[in-house]
Design an enzyme around this catalytic site. Sequence first.
Site, short mmCIF file in Angstrom:
data_model
loop_
_atom_site.label_atom_id
_atom_site.label_comp_id
_atom_site.label_asym_id
_atom_site.label_seq_id
_atom_site.Cartn_x
_atom_site.Cartn_y
_atom_site.Cartn_z
N LYS A 340 -38.34 22.01 27.04
CA LYS A 340 -39.80 22.16 27.09
C LYS A 340 -40.49 21.61 25.84
CE LYS A 340 -40.33 25.43 30.73
NZ LYS A 340 -40.38 26.81 31.17
N ARG A 374 -32.46 29.68 32.56
CA ARG A 374 -32.80 28.61 33.52
C ARG A 374 -32.76 27.28 32.76
NH1 ARG A 374 -37.11 25.59 35.18
NH2 ARG A 374 -37.35 25.27 37.43
N1 HH2 Z 1 -40.19 26.76 34.11
C1 HH2 Z 1 -40.49 25.75 34.95
C2 HH2 Z 1 -40.46 25.96 36.35
N2 HH2 Z 1 -40.11 27.16 36.85
N3 HH2 Z 1 -39.43 29.38 36.53
C3 HH2 Z 1 -39.13 30.40 35.71
N4 HH2 Z 1 -38.79 31.59 36.21
N5 HH2 Z 1 -39.18 30.26 34.35
C4 HH2 Z 1 -39.52 29.08 33.75
O1 HH2 Z 1 -39.57 29.02 32.51
C5 HH2 Z 1 -39.83 27.98 34.61
C6 HH2 Z 1 -39.78 28.17 36.02
C7 HH2 Z 1 -40.86 24.42 34.42
O2 HH2 Z 1 -39.77 23.58 34.25
P1 HH2 Z 1 -39.27 22.46 35.28
O3 HH2 Z 1 -38.93 23.04 36.60
O4 HH2 Z 1 -38.17 21.73 34.62
O5 HH2 Z 1 -40.50 21.45 35.42
P2 HH2 Z 1 -41.64 21.24 36.50
O6 HH2 Z 1 -42.45 22.49 36.58
O7 HH2 Z 1 -42.40 20.07 35.96
O8 HH2 Z 1 -40.99 20.95 37.83
#
Ligand code: HH2
Length: 398
Positions: A340, A374
């Site tokens: 992040k 995660r």
């Molecule tokens: N972060 C993201 C998405 N979902 N869910 C939980 N429970 N906790 C988190 O910190 C979290 C999450 C964001 O990361 P990512 O899926 O890699 O990116 P994007 O939202 O751009 O798909």
Amino acid sequence: MGIETHPQAREELKRIGVDPRAWEILAQKALHLVVKVEKVSLPAANILKQEMLGLGGDAALARGVITGEAKSSDLLLLGNLRQLDKLSEKLSHQPFGLDGLAQDLKGTIEQYKEEKEYLLDCRGRVLDLSRRPHIMGVLNVTPDSFSDGDRYLDPQLALRRAEQLIEEGADIIDIGGESTRPGADPVSLSEELGRVLPVVEGLSSPEGVIISVDTYKSQVAQRAIDAGAHLINDPSGLRFDSQIAQVIARAGAGLVIMHIKGKPKDMQINPQYDDLMGEIYSWLDQGAQLALQAGVARERIVVDPGLGFGKRLQDNLVILRRLDELKGLGYPILIGPSRKSFIGEVLGLPVEDRLEGTAAAVALGVAKGAKILRVHDVKGLGRVARMAYAIAEADGAF
Ligand code: HH2
């Protein structure tokens, strides 16, 4: 000597030869806590001050309560576990809402006594979160996710990636069909279903692996559950779609309640907190109440402070440093620091170079009580998490 946990306290008591019959009481006296209680009325604040002083602890309250000018005050209870336990017993017969506080206090104290057993039940698939940290592997089926966007939009590629994540040791596969990165626009229901369902349907997860879907939409949750998902990871903490909690409750699915301030589109525009951890704590607590009222069983709930979701750089760092405060909620904690931008900001590195920064967040998160991590890089960070856990739980005396 820095004693932070109940097992550590027992270890030291044993080392100096304390009678085992006294371990429990003395271990409680070795652990000091500061418990914040919000908006306490004037009479209740006075009772709390007196009771804590009588027990040999103290309570800090606003000056206006002493002078009688304030109608209510936030208050800090300062004491050891034993004193706070005794306080909760005394309060259970008191008026002014103190009986309710007694209940909450009892629940909080329980979290600090013997390490709590955490069994997470997702439609009959049960993870024992007390024994080791668990890894949730990220699989974004989107064109625009900040880190793996556009790589797995083809369902065949996504399925191959899911198999790889399982081989690398993922306990949970988290499939997302809508990016929640800062500034992202929502996608339509049909678009999200079209991305997520083929992957959930095609994924034959081996016994013990949990299929999670990252969505705040009740209809996506319902169709994903029908297709075999075991867990719904709701990045809105049940706040964007009022039907989603019932869908999860009916299916007996697991639920991640994540904290977010605002919506992905605007969450990073100047987020402000008066009391960062207090706000997150109450928000997750209220989210858990919504889930319980809808019929989601306690052992199906996980909480997550939502790193990067309406948080400034310092907020993300402080959340990680103070993560253990969320243990008081009584639910297992998940964190998602993976690659992040707060890591990029500290290290001055682009998204593809944030593995080591993520590793530091994972290690400290585990030491502060995170039970599920995660992450995108499952193999390496699974090792980091296991090593951090071994150190955090090291038990010299037994
Ligand atoms: N972060 C993201 C998405 N979902 N869910 C939980 N429970 N906790 C988190 O910190 C979290 C999450 C964001 O990361 P990512 O899926 O890699 O990116 P994007 O939202 O751009 O798909």
